[in-house]
Write a protein that holds these residues in place. Structure first.
Motif, PDB file in Angstrom:
ATOM      1  N   TRP A  52      32.872  54.252  43.115  1.00 27.64           N
ATOM      2  CA  TRP A  52      32.790  53.317  44.233  1.00 27.64           C
ATOM      3  C   TRP A  52      31.655  52.304  44.022  1.00 27.64           C
ATOM      4  N   ASP A  53      30.844  52.501  42.990  1.00 33.98           N
ATOM      5  CA  ASP A  53      29.656  51.685  42.749  1.00 33.98           C
ATOM      6  C   ASP A  53      29.993  50.547  41.787  1.00 33.98           C
ATOM      7  N   PRO A  54      29.887  49.275  42.221  1.00 36.56           N
ATOM      8  CA  PRO A  54      30.200  48.139  41.339  1.00 36.56           C
ATOM      9  C   PRO A  54      29.338  48.070  40.089  1.00 36.56           C
ATOM     10  N   ARG A  55      28.218  48.777  40.081  1.00 33.55           N
ATOM     11  CA  ARG A  55      27.350  48.745  38.895  1.00 33.55           C
ATOM     12  C   ARG A  55      27.887  49.634  37.782  1.00 33.55           C
ATOM     13  N   ASP A  56      28.798  50.531  38.104  1.00 27.76           N
ATOM     14  CA  ASP A  56      29.352  51.447  37.106  1.00 27.76           C
ATOM     15  C   ASP A  56      30.504  50.792  36.350  1.00 27.76           C
ATOM     16  N   LYS A  57      30.396  50.788  35.045  1.00 32.46           N
ATOM     17  CA  LYS A  57      31.475  50.282  34.194  1.00 32.46           C
ATOM     18  C   LYS A  57      32.075  51.481  33.470  1.00 32.46           C
ATOM     19  N   ARG A  58      33.234  51.919  33.923  1.00 30.50           N
ATOM     20  CA  ARG A  58      33.818  53.147  33.440  1.00 30.50           C
ATOM     21  C   ARG A  58      34.801  52.894  32.292  1.00 30.50           C
ATOM     22  N   LEU A  59      34.546  53.551  31.153  1.00 25.78           N
ATOM     23  CA  LEU A  59      35.434  53.451  30.004  1.00 25.78           C
ATOM     24  C   LEU A  59      36.823  53.954  30.387  1.00 25.78           C
ATOM     25  N   ALA A  60      37.849  53.200  29.986  1.00 20.39           N
ATOM     26  CA  ALA A  60      39.243  53.563  30.255  1.00 20.39           C
ATOM     27  C   ALA A  60      40.043  53.361  28.973  1.00 20.39           C
ATOM     28  N   VAL A  61      40.572  54.458  28.435  1.00 23.35           N
ATOM     29  CA  VAL A  61      41.311  54.400  27.167  1.00 23.35           C
ATOM     30  C   VAL A  61      42.806  54.509  27.458  1.00 23.35           C
ATOM     31  N   PRO A  62      43.610  53.517  27.051  1.00 23.15           N
ATOM     32  CA  PRO A  62      45.046  53.550  27.345  1.00 23.15           C
ATOM     33  C   PRO A  62      45.737  54.750  26.704  1.00 23.15           C
ATOM     34  N   THR A  63      46.663  55.329  27.444  1.00 19.53           N
ATOM     35  CA  THR A  63      47.527  56.374  26.922  1.00 19.53           C
ATOM     36  C   THR A  63      48.973  55.913  27.081  1.00 19.53           C
ATOM     37  N   SER A  73      43.741  57.466  49.559  1.00 15.46           N
ATOM     38  CA  SER A  73      43.054  58.306  50.533  1.00 15.46           C
ATOM     39  C   SER A  73      41.564  58.403  50.219  1.00 15.46           C
ATOM     40  N   LYS A  74      41.187  58.116  48.981  1.00 17.09           N
ATOM     41  CA  LYS A  74      39.788  58.165  48.572  1.00 17.09           C
ATOM     42  C   LYS A  74      39.306  56.820  48.032  1.00 17.09           C
ATOM     43  N   LEU A  75      40.105  56.204  47.189  1.00 14.32           N
ATOM     44  CA  LEU A  75      39.728  54.921  46.600  1.00 14.32           C
ATOM     45  C   LEU A  75      40.356  53.779  47.389  1.00 14.32           C
ATOM     46  N   ARG A  76      39.508  52.843  47.813  1.00 11.24           N
ATOM     47  CA  ARG A  76      40.003  51.672  48.534  1.00 11.24           C
ATOM     48  C   ARG A  76      39.225  50.447  48.077  1.00 11.24           C
ATOM     49  N   GLY A  77      39.848  49.307  48.195  1.00 13.77           N
ATOM     50  CA  GLY A  77      39.187  48.069  47.835  1.00 13.77           C
ATOM     51  C   GLY A  77      39.625  47.546  46.480  1.00 13.77           C
ATOM     52  N   GLU A  78      38.959  46.493  46.046  1.00 10.95           N
ATOM     53  CA  GLU A  78      39.355  45.806  44.815  1.00 10.95           C
ATOM     54  C   GLU A  78      38.694  46.420  43.586  1.00 10.95           C
ATOM     55  N   TYR A  79      39.492  46.551  42.539  1.00 12.87           N
ATOM     56  CA  TYR A  79      39.039  47.008  41.232  1.00 12.87           C
ATOM     57  C   TYR A  79      39.575  46.053  40.176  1.00 12.87           C
ATOM     58  N   ALA A 118      34.867  46.170  42.592  1.00 12.19           N
ATOM     59  CA  ALA A 118      34.361  44.887  43.066  1.00 12.19           C
ATOM     60  C   ALA A 118      33.384  45.097  44.219  1.00 12.19           C
ATOM     61  N   LYS A 119      32.545  44.109  44.457  1.00 14.33           N
ATOM     62  CA  LYS A 119      31.616  44.155  45.584  1.00 14.33           C
ATOM     63  C   LYS A 119      32.368  43.719  46.839  1.00 14.33           C
ATOM     64  N   ASP A 120      32.809  44.701  47.605  1.00 19.05           N
ATOM     65  CA  ASP A 120      33.512  44.406  48.852  1.00 19.05           C
ATOM     66  C   ASP A 120      33.105  45.434  49.898  1.00 19.05           C
ATOM     67  N   GLY A 121      33.789  45.437  51.019  1.00 20.26           N
ATOM     68  CA  GLY A 121      33.424  46.321  52.108  1.00 20.26           C
ATOM     69  C   GLY A 121      33.618  47.794  51.817  1.00 20.26           C
ATOM     70  N   HIS A 122      34.316  48.115  50.727  1.00 28.13           N
ATOM     71  CA  HIS A 122      34.547  49.516  50.361  1.00 28.13           C
ATOM     72  C   HIS A 122      33.634  49.977  49.227  1.00 28.13           C
ATOM     73  N   ALA A 123      32.804  49.065  48.711  1.00 32.08           N
ATOM     74  CA  ALA A 123      31.868  49.445  47.654  1.00 32.08           C
ATOM     75  C   ALA A 123      30.760  50.325  48.233  1.00 32.08           C
ATOM     76  N   ASP A 124      30.237  51.213  47.404  1.00 27.19           N
ATOM     77  CA  ASP A 124      29.189  52.136  47.856  1.00 27.19           C
ATOM     78  C   ASP A 124      28.250  52.398  46.686  1.00 27.19           C
ATOM     79  N   ALA A 125      27.130  51.670  46.675  1.00 29.54           N
ATOM     80  CA  ALA A 125      26.166  51.818  45.588  1.00 29.54           C
ATOM     81  C   ALA A 125      25.657  53.246  45.518  1.00 29.54           C
ATOM     82  N   GLY A 126      25.642  53.789  44.334  1.00 33.23           N
ATOM     83  CA  GLY A 126      25.152  55.140  44.134  1.00 33.23           C
ATOM     84  C   GLY A 126      26.194  56.213  44.354  1.00 33.23           C
ATOM     85  N   HIS A 127      27.391  55.835  44.762  1.00 34.26           N
ATOM     86  CA  HIS A 127      28.464  56.808  45.012  1.00 34.26           C
ATOM     87  C   HIS A 127      29.370  56.857  43.792  1.00 34.26           C
TER      88      HIS A 127
END
Length: 224
Positions: free
Chosen positions: A86-97, A159-165, A189-198
Motif C-alpha cells: 500500500w506504500d507508494p515508496r515500495d517498488k515491488r519486483l514482479a516477474v512474468p509467468t 477487498s484488501k487492495l484498492r486504488g491505482e497501481y 500510486a499516491k492516492d486516497g488508498h495509499a498508506d505509507a509504511g503499510h
C-alpha cells in the motif's frame, strides 16, 4: 510465443492434470475451476463486465505472491516475491509467468509435491479493476497494448487492495543478462488508498479472502 500456439499451451504443458487440482481452463472445465483444490467460474459475470484481478499467496519452493489481471480470455500473471504494498515508496519486483485460465481466479488448495509449483495456494485478495493506461497526450490506450509497451496503470477494487497501481517493465528478455528473465515493478500510486509504511502482511499469518483460512489450514484441510 509462437503465433500457432494457444494462449494456455505453456500453462497446460507444465502441469499433469491427473495429479493437480488446478483448473485446465476452457470447455473441459465447463466453466468450473479447481477440481480437488478449488472451485468457481472465471469471467466477469455479475461485475458489470469489469475485468477481474486476483492475488494468491503461493507457498512453493520459494514463498511468493502471484498477481493476476484478466486481459481478454486469460489471466496475465506475475510472481511478486514480497507481494503488493500500500506504500507508494515500495517498488515491488514482479516477474512474468505464463498466462493462466480465468478459472484460476478462485483456485485455492494444495498442488502435489513434485508437480510444477508444488505447494499450498490461497486467494489473498480478489476483485475487479479498471484500466487507466493512456499515452503522452492523455488518450486512452487498450490495456493489452499498454502491457505490450511495458507500462500499464489500473485501479484495483479488491477487498484488501484498492486504488491505482502501475506495472512497469524495466528489463526485457533481450537485455536480461544470462538469465534472460523479464522483470517489472509493481508500484502503488499516491492516492486516497495509499498508506505509507503499510507493506504486505506476513504470508504465513494472512487469511484467504475466499474462505478465511490460512496457508496452514488449507495445507492441513482444516478450518481452524
Amino acid at each position: 510465443m509462437a503465433d500457432d500456439q494457444e494462449p494456455l499451451d505453456r500453462y497446460r504443458g507444465k502441469r499433469d492434470f491427473a495429479r493437480t487440482g488446478e483448473p485446465r481452463g476452457g470447455a473441459e472445465d465447463g466453466g468450473e475451476g479447481g477440481g480437488a483444490g478449488g472451485s468457481g467460474a472465471g469471467g466477469t459475470e455479475g461485475t458489470g463486465g469489469k475485468p477481474h484481478f486476483v492475488v494468491q499467496i503461493h507457498d512453493a519452493r520459494r514463498m511468493h505472491f502471484d498477481f493476476r489481471l484478466q486481459v481478454g480470455n486469460v489471466l496475465k500473471s506475475w510472481a511478486i516475491p514480497k507481494g503488493p504494498s500500500w506504500d507508494p515508496r515500495d517498488k515491488r519486483l514482479a516477474v512474468p509467468t505464463e498466462d493462466h485460465p480465468l478459472e484460476y481466479e478462485n483456485f485455492e488448495g494444495v498442488i502435489a509435491r513434485g508437480e510444477y509449483g508444488g505447494g499450498t495456494v490461497i486467494v489473498w485478495d480478489h476483485g475487479t479493476y479498471q484500466p487507466r493506461s493512456h499515452d503522452r497526450r492523455g488518450r486512452p490506450v487498450p490495456f493489452g497494448e499498454s502491457l505490450e509497451r511495458g507500462h500499464a496503470t489500473f485501479w484495483l477494487n479488491g477487498s484488501k487492495l484498492r486504488g491505482e497501481y502501475a506495472l512497469t517493465r524495466f528489463r526485457s528478455r533481450e537485455d536480461g543478462g544470462n538469465s534472460g528473465e523479464e522483470a517489472w515493478l509493481l508500484v502503488k500510486a499516491k492516492d486516497g488508498h495509499a498508506d505509507a509504511g503499510h507493506g504486505t502482511p506476513d504470508p504465513y499469518r494472512a487469511h484467504s479472502a475466499r474462505t478465511g483460512r490460512t496457508l496452514r489450514q488449507v495445507a492441513e484441510g482444516t478450518d481452524s
